[in-house]
Design an enzyme around this catalytic site. Structure first.
Site, PDB file in Angstrom:
ATOM      1  N   ALA A 196       9.137   2.196 -35.411  1.00 55.79           N
ATOM      2  CA  ALA A 196       7.999   2.444 -34.531  1.00 55.79           C
ATOM      3  C   ALA A 196       8.053   3.896 -34.065  1.00 55.79           C
ATOM      4  O   ALA A 196       9.007   4.311 -33.410  1.00 55.79           O
ATOM      5  CB  ALA A 196       8.034   1.496 -33.338  1.00 55.79           C
ATOM      6  N   TYR A 228       3.495  -3.864 -26.814  1.00 54.58           N
ATOM      7  CA  TYR A 228       3.219  -2.437 -26.659  1.00 54.58           C
ATOM      8  C   TYR A 228       1.724  -2.229 -26.435  1.00 54.58           C
ATOM      9  O   TYR A 228       0.974  -3.184 -26.256  1.00 54.58           O
ATOM     10  CB  TYR A 228       3.800  -1.661 -27.839  1.00 54.58           C
ATOM     11  CG  TYR A 228       5.300  -1.806 -27.913  1.00 54.58           C
ATOM     12  CD1 TYR A 228       6.106  -1.435 -26.828  1.00 54.58           C
ATOM     13  CD2 TYR A 228       5.932  -2.356 -29.029  1.00 54.58           C
ATOM     14  CE1 TYR A 228       7.482  -1.594 -26.869  1.00 54.58           C
ATOM     15  CE2 TYR A 228       7.312  -2.525 -29.071  1.00 54.58           C
ATOM     16  CZ  TYR A 228       8.075  -2.150 -27.989  1.00 54.58           C
ATOM     17  OH  TYR A 228       9.441  -2.313 -28.019  1.00 54.58           O
TER      18      TYR A 228
END
Length: 375
Positions: free
Chosen positions: A60, A188
């Site tokens: 990520a 997220y």
């Protein structure tokens, strides 16, 4: 030679052909220098390419400094980061792997400590060292007790973050990644917009499911427009929040239809993360516990899917693809334990197909030498 098992059959996505269905899942290493991947990342990712995986994902990777989960996360928002990723991508491709990067923004889960420093909110020492910042989120709701209250994103903020994703997509192209993935999972930022638990806005980006999907879909549409038509775009989702009153699998199916209409090529199906609780997720100790999510989305949306989670043995991975539950199988911990998992799986499932061409050149030479050696 017999037909290869499903796990080792190629997959065509736009103009990219993956040599097999084994995918290295994005794994945060919390080891970057000011967002710059380094030798650790080269070795970490490179060994999976040497080990025969068809698609290798970089972790990520934040689209702006404030989008990092921690100060030790990778980013793709400046020239130094781009140059370092270019070096890594070049090496992976030289070993026969396709490459991918997951673009991300942590939202209210940003500005934390690395796991081996205890995880959770950043420390006072980090604050003194300038390694903390105020997280931003759809609503001013902390992730959980003890986490900072994020600042609610304004319309100007939302436009800025969309532009950051597009700019990072351009840098990913310059680094020559084959696949781009937008991270809309694990609690997220994009997940925070989708879930009614974390999104309590009163403007056009909050309210019912259609409104909560609006900004993530706008962002993904802009990223798809910026990413070349020849290259695939994935989106990772949390198929369920796993918390009562949260995002459901039915919601994910609806979201999947919208993603397909935007030109997304595959949905990467995970779960959880918007709260610490995962009470209603199937038992994560069960092997392949998230496969039903990918299976239903693939069936009802008609889009390729990728599954992940407690898939450790070759027979299960092959059965998932062969049975049509998912098109790609992503692994993390099994590959950390055995970076040659793909080669070993191929030997188990299709030993007659394990010729020299299955290996990178140097590895193939070593294997031939071992076969000749007395035992």
């Amino acid at each position: 030679m017999s037909t290869p098992p499903a796990l080792f059959q190629p997959l065509q996505l736009r103009e990219l052909t993956l040599k097999n269905r084994v995918v290295v899942s994005p794994m945060c290493q919390y080891s970057a220098d000011h967002g710059v991947p380094n030798d650790w990342h080269l070795v970490h990712l490179g060994r999976f390419a040497l080990g025969g995986a068809g698609l290798v994902f970089a972790e990520a990777t934040a689209v702006e400094p404030e989008g990092r989960i921690s100060a030790a996360d990778t980013g793709l928002y400046n020239d130094e980061q781009q140059a370092s990723f270019t070096r890594i991508v070049r090496f992976l491709k030289e070993q026969g792997a396709a490459t991918a990067v997951q673009l991300a923004h942590a939202g209210r889960k940003a500005s934390t400590r690395a796991p081996w420093l205890g995880g959770g909110p950043a420390s006072a020492e980090q604050a003194r060292n300038g390694e903390t910042w105020t997280p931003r989120a759809p609503s001013a709701l902390p992730f959980t007790e003890g986490f900072p209250v994020p600042r609610e994103l304004t319309k100007a903020d939302l436009a800025e973050i969309k532009a950051s994703f597009v700019a990072s997509a351009a840098r990913a192209l310059a680094a020559d990644f084959d696949v781009l993935e937008v991270h809309a999972a694990h609690g997220y930022l994009l997940t925070q917009f989708l879930s009614p638990i974390s999104n309590q806005r009163t403007d056009e980006y909050g309210g019912d499911r259609e409104a909560r999907m609006r900004w993530p879909l706008e962002l993904i549409q802009e990223v798809r427009a910026a990413w070349p038509a020849a290259r695939p775009l994935f989106v990772r989702i949390s198929a369920v929040d796993g918390t009562e009153g949260g995002w459901s699998l039915e919601d994910s199916v609806a979201f999947g239809h919208e993603l397909k209409a935007l030109g997304v090529d595959a949905i990467d199906c995970s779960s959880g993360g918007v709260t610490p609780s995962i009470a209603t997720i199937p038992d994560p100790k069960q092997h392949g516990y998230q496969v039903p999510f990918a299976q239903r989305i693939k069936r009802e949306v008609g889009i390729p899917t990728m599954t992940v989670g407690r898939i450790t043995d070759p027979e299960l991975a092959n059965a998932i693809v062969q049975g049509g539950s998912a098109d790609l199988v992503a692994l993390a911990r099994p590959l950390l334990d055995d970076p040659n998992w793909a080669l070993h799986a191929r030997e188990v499932l299709w030993p007659e197909g394990l010729g020299d061409s299955a290996y990178p050149r140097q590895v193939g030479y070593a294997v031939k030498a071992l076969k000749r050696a007395p035992r």
